[in-house]
Design a protein around this motif. Sequence first.
Motif, PDB file in Angstrom:
ATOM      1  N   SER A 139      39.785  47.343  32.022  1.00 22.29           N
ATOM      2  CA  SER A 139      41.462  47.040  30.663  1.00 22.29           C
ATOM      3  C   SER A 139      42.085  45.868  31.123  1.00 22.29           C
ATOM      4  N   THR A 193      44.736  43.300  29.805  1.00 21.42           N
ATOM      5  CA  THR A 193      46.242  43.196  29.961  1.00 21.42           C
ATOM      6  C   THR A 193      47.118  41.874  29.799  1.00 21.42           C
ATOM      7  N   GLY A 199      51.996  42.472  31.857  1.00 18.38           N
ATOM      8  CA  GLY A 199      51.199  43.870  32.681  1.00 18.38           C
ATOM      9  C   GLY A 199      50.874  44.787  31.490  1.00 18.38           C
ATOM     10  N   ARG A 200      51.950  44.202  30.063  1.00 22.13           N
ATOM     11  CA  ARG A 200      51.419  45.371  28.525  1.00 22.13           C
ATOM     12  C   ARG A 200      50.357  45.127  28.303  1.00 22.13           C
ATOM     13  N   GLY A 201      49.771  46.767  27.865  1.00 16.36           N
ATOM     14  CA  GLY A 201      48.757  47.007  27.995  1.00 16.36           C
ATOM     15  C   GLY A 201      48.457  46.971  26.398  1.00 16.36           C
TER      16      GLY A 201
END
Length: 331
Positions: A139, A141, A145-147
């Motif tokens: 992932s 981010t 921690g915003r996706g």
Amino acid sequence: MTWRDLTDPRVVAHGVDPEAGLKEPVPENLEIPERLGPVTLVVDDHKIKRYAFTQDDYHPWHFGPSPFGGRIAHAGLLSNDLVQLFTTVYAASRTVGLHTEEQLWFDGPAHLDEEVTLDGTYVESFTKRGQDYVVMEASATGAGGRGILRHRGVEILRTRPGDVAGRGSTSGAGGSGTVDGTFDEDAPTAVVGTPSLRPGAPLPFLHVTITQEQASVFSRCGEYVRNTHSDLAVARAGGLRIPIVQGQQQCGLITGMLTRFFGADLFTGGWLRVKFIRPVEVFEQLEVGGAVTAVRELADDRLGVEVEVWVRRADGALSTIGWARAEVPAS
């Protein structure tokens, strides 16, 4: 200063080998699960312009205002960084593998000059048709921690690409059945928010040729990585007559087309799954296409749209096939 890539190539000027101490990329060295990363990098102006060059994709949102306020990165810009996370543990220039399948979930755009963190894990390995495969989940981010982007990829870790390329299937679980590259030739190009958005309608096709320069830059020649995409000698040692275009680069062509079709909604909830079924040599003329397969009414004047997508070579054979979906305004 945070660098823009997985590695900082400037260290070679001081006699540092960026691949020193990394593992040989062979199946017997795998550890399942195995952490890959994390790496922090910056989505700067150079990174966006470089990706635009490799994909021949100069959409205005990447160079000026966008629906998200300011300038944003291409939807697929970080996808190859995620694929290449394994090279934080395994030596990149000793890798002769083959990417066979890619799945992406788009959670939000990456903004200009944003620092992003990439983190991944090898979660599974298996043997099929005598080839050793490995599965990565990863992932990207942003702050807090915003996706931004999630990835699940399948790759043959060590092989001879010229011997196995082209074995893939045109169908698979989780898609919409067989993808054969056909559409309703009497239908106008599908446009979100208009009656043209119906099953069978074609997506806005693209025609592009990936040159050696574009393939080399995409495949990390700027970090002194040598592979079957950037180096003629490595390609021929792998049974190829000329370097081939990275599967993830073809995936990027598709995400560029989907950006033009789905618009901003691709970046905030879109999904894409592709299979790489035949090789593409550098300098081949490619058609990037797709067709609507389903349109569902949702709440709040929204539609769920499913499509098939593909990349077609000049000889008519499909090299990449896949499925995508997103929710869009009904009008």
